[in-house]
Design an enzyme around this catalytic site. Structure first.
Site, PDB file in Angstrom:
ATOM      1  N   GLU A   1      15.222  80.329-113.010  1.00 55.46           N
ATOM      2  CA  GLU A   1      14.919  80.256-111.508  1.00 55.46           C
ATOM      3  C   GLU A   1      13.501  80.534-111.110  1.00 55.46           C
ATOM      4  O   GLU A   1      13.006  80.930-109.997  1.00 55.46           O
ATOM      5  CB  GLU A   1      15.701  81.338-110.660  1.00 55.46           C
ATOM      6  CG  GLU A   1      17.154  80.868-110.409  1.00 55.46           C
ATOM      7  CD  GLU A   1      17.217  79.423-109.927  1.00 55.46           C
ATOM      8  OE1 GLU A   1      17.980  78.850-110.025  1.00 55.46           O
ATOM      9  OE2 GLU A   1      16.526  79.228-109.022  1.00 55.46           O
TER      10      GLU A   1
HETATM   11  C1  LIG Z   1      19.517  80.426-120.400  1.00 57.38           C
HETATM   12  C2  LIG Z   1      18.776  79.792-119.573  1.00 57.38           C
HETATM   13  C3  LIG Z   1      19.382  79.195-118.331  1.00 57.38           C
HETATM   14  C4  LIG Z   1      18.911  78.131-117.586  1.00 57.38           C
HETATM   15  N1  LIG Z   1      19.761  77.654-116.371  1.00 57.38           N
HETATM   16  C5  LIG Z   1      19.060  76.655-115.884  1.00 57.38           C
HETATM   17  C6  LIG Z   1      19.955  75.689-114.864  1.00 57.38           C
HETATM   18  O1  LIG Z   1      20.956  76.177-114.781  1.00 57.38           O
HETATM   19  N2  LIG Z   1      19.434  74.690-114.455  1.00 57.38           N
HETATM   20  C7  LIG Z   1      17.986  74.273-114.614  1.00 57.38           C
HETATM   21  O2  LIG Z   1      17.675  73.280-114.217  1.00 57.38           O
HETATM   22  N3  LIG Z   1      17.256  74.976-115.411  1.00 57.38           N
HETATM   23  C8  LIG Z   1      17.724  76.006-116.215  1.00 57.38           C
HETATM   24  N4  LIG Z   1      17.051  76.869-116.998  1.00 57.38           N
HETATM   25  C9  LIG Z   1      15.551  76.375-117.050  1.00 57.38           C
HETATM   26  C10 LIG Z   1      14.557  77.376-116.593  1.00 57.38           C
HETATM   27  O3  LIG Z   1      14.628  77.360-115.210  1.00 57.38           O
HETATM   28  C11 LIG Z   1      13.157  77.065-117.112  1.00 57.38           C
HETATM   29  O4  LIG Z   1      13.222  77.462-118.479  1.00 57.38           O
HETATM   30  C12 LIG Z   1      11.927  77.880-116.465  1.00 57.38           C
HETATM   31  O5  LIG Z   1      11.926  77.361-115.116  1.00 57.38           O
HETATM   32  C13 LIG Z   1      10.570  77.593-117.079  1.00 57.38           C
HETATM   33  O6  LIG Z   1      10.475  76.297-117.527  1.00 57.38           O
HETATM   34  P1  LIG Z   1       9.975  75.809-118.989  1.00 57.38           P
HETATM   35  O7  LIG Z   1      10.989  76.736-119.838  1.00 57.38           O
HETATM   36  O8  LIG Z   1       9.746  74.571-119.310  1.00 57.38           O
HETATM   37  O9  LIG Z   1       8.527  76.769-119.181  1.00 57.38           O
HETATM   38  P2  LIG Z   1       7.211  76.279-119.003  1.00 57.38           P
HETATM   39  O10 LIG Z   1       7.282  75.461-117.518  1.00 57.38           O
HETATM   40  O11 LIG Z   1       6.665  75.575-120.124  1.00 57.38           O
HETATM   41  O12 LIG Z   1       6.405  77.440-118.787  1.00 57.38           O
HETATM   42  C14 LIG Z   1       5.956  78.367-119.840  1.00 57.38           C
HETATM   43  C15 LIG Z   1       5.070  79.275-119.485  1.00 57.38           C
HETATM   44  O13 LIG Z   1       3.869  78.692-118.631  1.00 57.38           O
HETATM   45  C16 LIG Z   1       3.968  79.368-117.238  1.00 57.38           C
HETATM   46  N5  LIG Z   1       3.317  78.415-116.384  1.00 57.38           N
HETATM   47  C17 LIG Z   1       4.008  76.981-116.351  1.00 57.38           C
HETATM   48  N6  LIG Z   1       3.467  76.409-115.338  1.00 57.38           N
HETATM   49  C18 LIG Z   1       2.577  77.196-114.679  1.00 57.38           C
HETATM   50  C19 LIG Z   1       1.516  77.040-113.681  1.00 57.38           C
HETATM   51  N7  LIG Z   1       1.306  75.903-112.834  1.00 57.38           N
HETATM   52  N8  LIG Z   1       0.622  78.311-113.361  1.00 57.38           N
HETATM   53  C20 LIG Z   1       0.707  79.268-113.891  1.00 57.38           C
HETATM   54  N9  LIG Z   1       1.632  79.603-115.213  1.00 57.38           N
HETATM   55  C21 LIG Z   1       2.484  78.463-115.323  1.00 57.38           C
HETATM   56  C22 LIG Z   1       5.164  79.824-117.018  1.00 57.38           C
HETATM   57  O14 LIG Z   1       5.211  80.843-116.110  1.00 57.38           O
HETATM   58  C23 LIG Z   1       5.680  80.434-118.555  1.00 57.38           C
HETATM   59  O15 LIG Z   1       5.076  81.612-118.553  1.00 57.38           O
HETATM   60  C24 LIG Z   1      17.604  77.853-117.722  1.00 57.38           C
HETATM   61  C25 LIG Z   1      16.762  78.358-118.816  1.00 57.38           C
HETATM   62  C26 LIG Z   1      17.383  79.410-119.727  1.00 57.38           C
HETATM   63  C27 LIG Z   1      16.709  79.708-120.896  1.00 57.38           C
END
Ligand SMILES: Cc1cc2nc3c(=O)[nH]c(=O)nc-3n(C[C@H](O)[C@H](O)[C@H](O)COP(=O)(O)OP(=O)(O)OC[C@H]3O[C@@H](n4cnc5c(N)ncnc54)[C@H](O)[C@@H]3O)c2cc1C
Length: 571
Positions: free
Chosen positions: A430
């Site tokens: 989220e």
């Molecule tokens: C168990 C689980 C359930 C989930 N359920 C859902 C779901 O139901 N539906 C859905 O759509 N998604 C879901 N997600 C996805 C989840 O919302 C994302 O994993 C999350 O939003 C982060 O995206 P990412 O993993 O690609 O990380 P990234 O976007 O690659 O981020 C990696 C790191 O970089 C930081 N970062 C990234 N961009 C910036 C920025 N602009 N400025 C500063 N810091 C930044 C982040 O804070 C993080 O620390 C789920 C994930 C998991 C693991």
């Protein structure tokens, strides 16, 4: 493992003596009063304690499974969900126009606390369903509402939200899933989504996915994203062209099926305007963010109960004067410290969640549009704080509860390590907590030219004045002054300045908000054990937790330079 005890006495105290629930409801023209609310919460608590908590551990051990393309949830989950639906819990605060009971959102949020405490994996199913229903209600056309809302509000069908792709997580502008219109006003949705919670399962007759995708003529970036409703089963009963590619293997919430979803020309319907999908999805995400914050709170409360019971039972070491021993570890100052840290977060968090939920009820139901707008702005301000601070404190609480158990907290037998694993995800999904903090600083502080946050501070200051010279009021006033200074410094700050300060700022904001709630609770007169414990806990919070505000203020004041100095290659 101890049974789960729903915190009904605390809910009653908050409703009747702190939050002014009856007056708030009569101002909104609602017929529910605190007694009825407590009765509802007691019933919900029974279900959580007697049906959902007992299957939490096996859910973790067994996990959801994918066999032959079909997902099955752990033993007992589908039966428990049917009972949950039959008893009407999914529609507790749902729109009566679609079969909901229309009860205050406050009750929903505290039901969410108990669900998260008893069984976090289970609680995600109704939570996502509610978010989907809210997005469809706000943005769908009448045909979609009529076809989908009654079944979602009742919980007979569940919802899922499909945003994330392997290349598009935080930055949804990068998403590639496509939607091709046909001649009958439908769309063929094609692409792969990852990490989709409740993406598939065996608990309900249909699963309604809200999928973000791009239309053929979509502009690049976030302005070219549209929202589509894609059901597992189509209105004629045929199975849609969507399938589960895999279940994610993960650290916690093993009972919750987190799916890789493949949409292969799946039939969908547009929700809201073309290219305005992200705004529509935000309706769902804002509701989910409050709920995810509450997940941290629920887990912390459950972990506290286990740790406190263990600490009263476990004999180790001698009394401080060396005379008695072995004594129960609850006698050791360091063990008490850990338990008090958790408890002072949980009870202040519960109160702040209740206050925020009442604002949400005002935002939806107040007769005066200006009051609705004011309440809506306060909810928008508090949402990233609830999401990020509650889940950070929630995880830290789970770890401290585990620490109370010593080595017995690390092995599986006592069950407390599950809380640590389950709580961790709430800091990530989220929108990561770092992103929540930037939302607070970058979008929420500037609302109304700074008048929203200043209005909130004025409200807090007025209550602190009522608290007079009780210690928590005095200390929170000091912390509020630090927060106000930091707020002024961050208004209009550059990207790096804001980014470097945001997480510390959000925590400072949360500490002040908890101090505000402790002041309100400690100021209540009364001589019952509950009233006395509130005053003792408020003192602990003021003297042992709130001083962190000074460190955070210093970190914020240090600015971005020490964070940005090193070249990327230096890492
Ligand atoms: C168990 C689980 C359930 C989930 N359920 C859902 C779901 O139901 N539906 C859905 O759509 N998604 C879901 N997600 C996805 C989840 O919302 C994302 O994993 C999350 O939003 C982060 O995206 P990412 O993993 O690609 O990380 P990234 O976007 O690659 O981020 C990696 C790191 O970089 C930081 N970062 C990234 N961009 C910036 C920025 N602009 N400025 C500063 N810091 C930044 C982040 O804070 C993080 O620390 C789920 C994930 C998991 C693991």
């Amino acid at each position: 493992m101890q049974d789960y005890a729903p915190p009904i006495d605390d809910y009653r105290f908050l409703l009747k003596e702190v939050l002014g629930f009856d007056a708030a409801m009569s101002e909104l023209g609602q017929e529910v009063d605190a007694d009825l609310a407590v009765t509802v919460l007691e019933e919900a608590g029974k279900l959580c304690a007697e049906r959902l908590h007992p299957i939490n551990r096996e859910g973790d051990e067994h996990g959801s499974r994918l066999e032959g393309g079909e997902v099955s949830t752990p033993p007992g989950f589908a039966d428990a969900y049917r009972e949950f639906v039959t008893a009407g819990w999914p529609g507790l605060a749902g729109d009566p126009a679609y079969g909901g009971q229309g009860l205050p959102f406050l009750l929903q949020l505290w039901l969410d606390e108990m669900l998260s405490a008893a069984n976090l994996s289970f609680g995600l199913f109704p939570g996502l369903t509610r978010g989907a229903a809210e997005a469809i209600a706000a943005h769908g056309d009448e045909a979609l509402k009529a076809a989908y809302l009654p079944k979602l509000v009742s919980g007979e069908w569940t919802g899922a939200m499909a945003l994330t792709e392997s290349g598009a997580g935080t930055d949804l502008a990068l998403l590639k899933t496509r939607a091709q219109p046909d001649s009958e006003g439908r769309y063929a949705v094609t692409g792969q989504k990852i990490f989709i919670s409740s993406g598939d399962h065996d608990m309900a007759d249909n699963i309604v996915h809200l999928v973000l995708a791009r239309l053929p003529d979509a502009p690049a970036g976030v302005k070219g994203i549209s929202l589509f409703l894609v059901p597992k089963f189509l209105p004629d009963g045929a199975r849609n062209a969507m399938s589960v590619g895999a279940l994610e293997k993960k650290m916690g919430i093993h009972a919750q099926p987190t799916c890789v979803m493949n949409y292969d020309g799946a039939c969908g319907w547009l929700v809201g305007e073309p290219h305005r999908g992200l705004a529509a999805m935000f309706t769902m995400m804002n509701a989910e963010r409050l709920m995810v914050g509450i997940q941290g709170l629920g887990i912390a409360g459950a972990a506290y109960q286990q740790a406190a019971a263990y600490a009263k039972d476990r004999l180790q070491g001698r009394s401080a004067d060396g005379v008695r021993g072995p004594v129960a570890i609850i006698e050791h100052a360091d063990v008490r410290r850990m338990l008090l840290n958790i408890r002072t977060f949980v009870e202040a968090g519960r109160a702040l969640a209740g206050w925020t939920a009442l604002q949400l009820d005002r935002a939806h139901r107040h007769a005066d549009a200006a009051e609705r707008a004011k309440a809506d702005a306060l909810v928008a301000l508090l949402t990233p704080v609830v999401k990020a601070a509650f889940t950070d404190f929630g995880f830290e609480s789970a770890v401290q509860a585990q620490q109370v158990f010593g080595g017995h907290g690390y092995i599986r037998e006592w069950g407390v390590e599950q809380y640590v694993r389950d709580a961790r995800i709430a800091q990530i999904y989220e929108g990561t907590n770092g992103v929540q903090a930037m939302d607070l600083v970058g979008r929420k502080l500037p609302m109304g030219g700074g008048s929203v946050v200043e209005g909130f501070f004025a409200l807090v200051a007025a209550d602190l004045d009522v608290g007079g010279d009780i210690v928590v009021a005095l200390k929170t006033r000091e912390a509020l002054a630090l927060l106000r200074d930091a707020t002024t410094a961050l208004q209009g700050a550059g990207v790096d300045e804001a980014g470097a300060a945001a997480v510390d700022y959000l925590r400072l904001f949360a500490l002040v908000s908890f101090g505000w709630m402790w002041t309100r609770m400690a100021a209540v007169e009364g001589d019952t054990p509950l009233h006395r414990s509130k005053r003792e806990l408020a003192d602990y919070y003021a003297l042992r937790v709130l001083p962190q505000a000074h460190g955070l203020a210093a970190q914020i004041a240090a600015g971005a330079a020490p964070v940005m100095a090193m070249e990327a290659e230096g890492f």
